[in-house]
Design a protein around this motif. Structure first.
Motif, PDB file in Angstrom:
ATOM      1  N   GLY A  19       0.764  -1.096  -0.074  1.00 36.13           N
ATOM      2  CA  GLY A  19       0.136  -0.030   0.046  1.00 36.13           C
ATOM      3  C   GLY A  19       0.858   1.333  -0.052  1.00 36.13           C
ATOM      4  N   GLU A  20       2.050   1.085  -0.224  1.00 30.41           N
ATOM      5  CA  GLU A  20       3.127   2.341  -0.081  1.00 30.41           C
ATOM      6  C   GLU A  20       2.977   2.923  -1.526  1.00 30.41           C
ATOM      7  OE1 GLU A  20       7.178   0.990   0.949  1.00 30.41           O
ATOM      8  OE2 GLU A  20       5.842  -0.594   2.222  1.00 30.41           O
ATOM      9  N   LYS A  21       2.890   2.261  -2.664  1.00 35.45           N
ATOM     10  CA  LYS A  21       2.815   2.646  -3.702  1.00 35.45           C
ATOM     11  C   LYS A  21       1.300   2.554  -4.341  1.00 35.45           C
ATOM     12  CE  LYS A  21       5.218   2.000  -8.434  1.00 35.45           C
ATOM     13  NZ  LYS A  21       5.027   3.326  -8.752  1.00 35.45           N
ATOM     14  N   THR A  22       0.734   3.785  -4.826  1.00 41.98           N
ATOM     15  CA  THR A  22      -0.497   3.667  -5.050  1.00 41.98           C
ATOM     16  C   THR A  22      -0.728   4.243  -6.538  1.00 41.98           C
ATOM     17  OG1 THR A  22      -1.110   5.776  -4.086  1.00 41.98           O
ATOM     18  CG2 THR A  22      -1.689   3.847  -2.847  1.00 41.98           C
ATOM     19  N   ILE A  23       0.170   4.416  -7.080  1.00 36.98           N
ATOM     20  CA  ILE A  23       0.037   5.043  -8.537  1.00 36.98           C
ATOM     21  C   ILE A  23       1.382   4.286  -9.241  1.00 36.98           C
ATOM     22  CG2 ILE A  23       0.341   6.925 -10.104  1.00 36.98           C
ATOM     23  CD1 ILE A  23      -1.034   8.669  -7.910  1.00 36.98           C
ATOM     24  N   GLU A  24       0.860   3.885 -10.520  1.00 41.71           N
ATOM     25  CA  GLU A  24       1.823   3.168 -11.238  1.00 41.71           C
ATOM     26  C   GLU A  24       2.101   4.073 -12.516  1.00 41.71           C
ATOM     27  OE1 GLU A  24       4.285   1.204 -10.958  1.00 41.71           O
ATOM     28  OE2 GLU A  24       4.551   0.343 -13.194  1.00 41.71           O
ATOM     29  N   VAL A  25       3.062   4.356 -13.076  1.00 41.70           N
ATOM     30  CA  VAL A  25       3.432   5.276 -14.105  1.00 41.70           C
ATOM     31  C   VAL A  25       4.050   4.332 -15.115  1.00 41.70           C
ATOM     32  CG1 VAL A  25       4.686   7.167 -14.876  1.00 41.70           C
ATOM     33  CG2 VAL A  25       4.003   6.905 -12.384  1.00 41.70           C
ATOM     34  N   ARG A  26       3.278   4.577 -16.563  1.00 39.52           N
ATOM     35  CA  ARG A  26       3.638   3.940 -17.508  1.00 39.52           C
ATOM     36  C   ARG A  26       3.531   4.879 -18.850  1.00 39.52           C
ATOM     37  NH1 ARG A  26       4.838  -1.753 -17.272  1.00 39.52           N
ATOM     38  NH2 ARG A  26       4.870  -2.114 -14.748  1.00 39.52           N
ATOM     39  N   ARG A  27       4.742   4.811 -19.787  1.00 40.66           N
ATOM     40  CA  ARG A  27       4.655   5.624 -20.934  1.00 40.66           C
ATOM     41  C   ARG A  27       3.581   5.002 -21.986  1.00 40.66           C
ATOM     42  NH1 ARG A  27       9.343   8.909 -23.458  1.00 40.66           N
ATOM     43  NH2 ARG A  27       9.987   8.634 -21.400  1.00 40.66           N
ATOM     44  N   TRP A  28       3.141   3.829 -21.926  1.00 40.00           N
ATOM     45  CA  TRP A  28       2.255   3.420 -22.898  1.00 40.00           C
ATOM     46  C   TRP A  28       0.664   3.538 -22.187  1.00 40.00           C
ATOM     47  CZ3 TRP A  28       0.249  -1.229 -20.357  1.00 40.00           C
ATOM     48  CH2 TRP A  28       1.239  -1.458 -19.596  1.00 40.00           C
TER      49      TRP A  28
END
Length: 87
Positions: A19-28
């Motif tokens: 629950g520490e990382k709630t946003i995943e970032v992708r270029r696609w």
């Protein structure tokens, strides 16, 4: 049972599971159909090209809440070190 999966490089899969990382970032952009569960598999190596593989460990089962552009204010929630437009 089968699940859609997303490969995340260590330690970020564990951060999602905790629950520490709630946003995943992708270029696609992900496929249009994001309903249901998404299995997060944590691996050791970045996979840059379609068809590349690595042995990963399932760490979490999540539901995608929304898909939107990455904003500078998202840096902490994404456990990111910087922001860059276009993600």
């Amino acid at each position: 049972m089968t699940h859609k999966t997303l490969s995340i490089v260590h330690p970020n899969g564990t951060r999602i599971a905790n629950g520490e990382k709630t946003i995943e970032v992708r270029r696609w952009l992900p496929p249009a159909d994001l309903t249901g569960d998404l299995l997060i598999v944590e691996n050791k190596n970045f996979l840059f090209n379609e068809g590349e593989t690595d042995i990963g460990t399932p760490v979490a089962l999540v539901k995608i809440k929304s898909v939107r552009p990455f904003e500078e204010k998202d840096i902490p929630a994404a456990c990111a070190s910087r922001w860059e437009p276009g993600y």
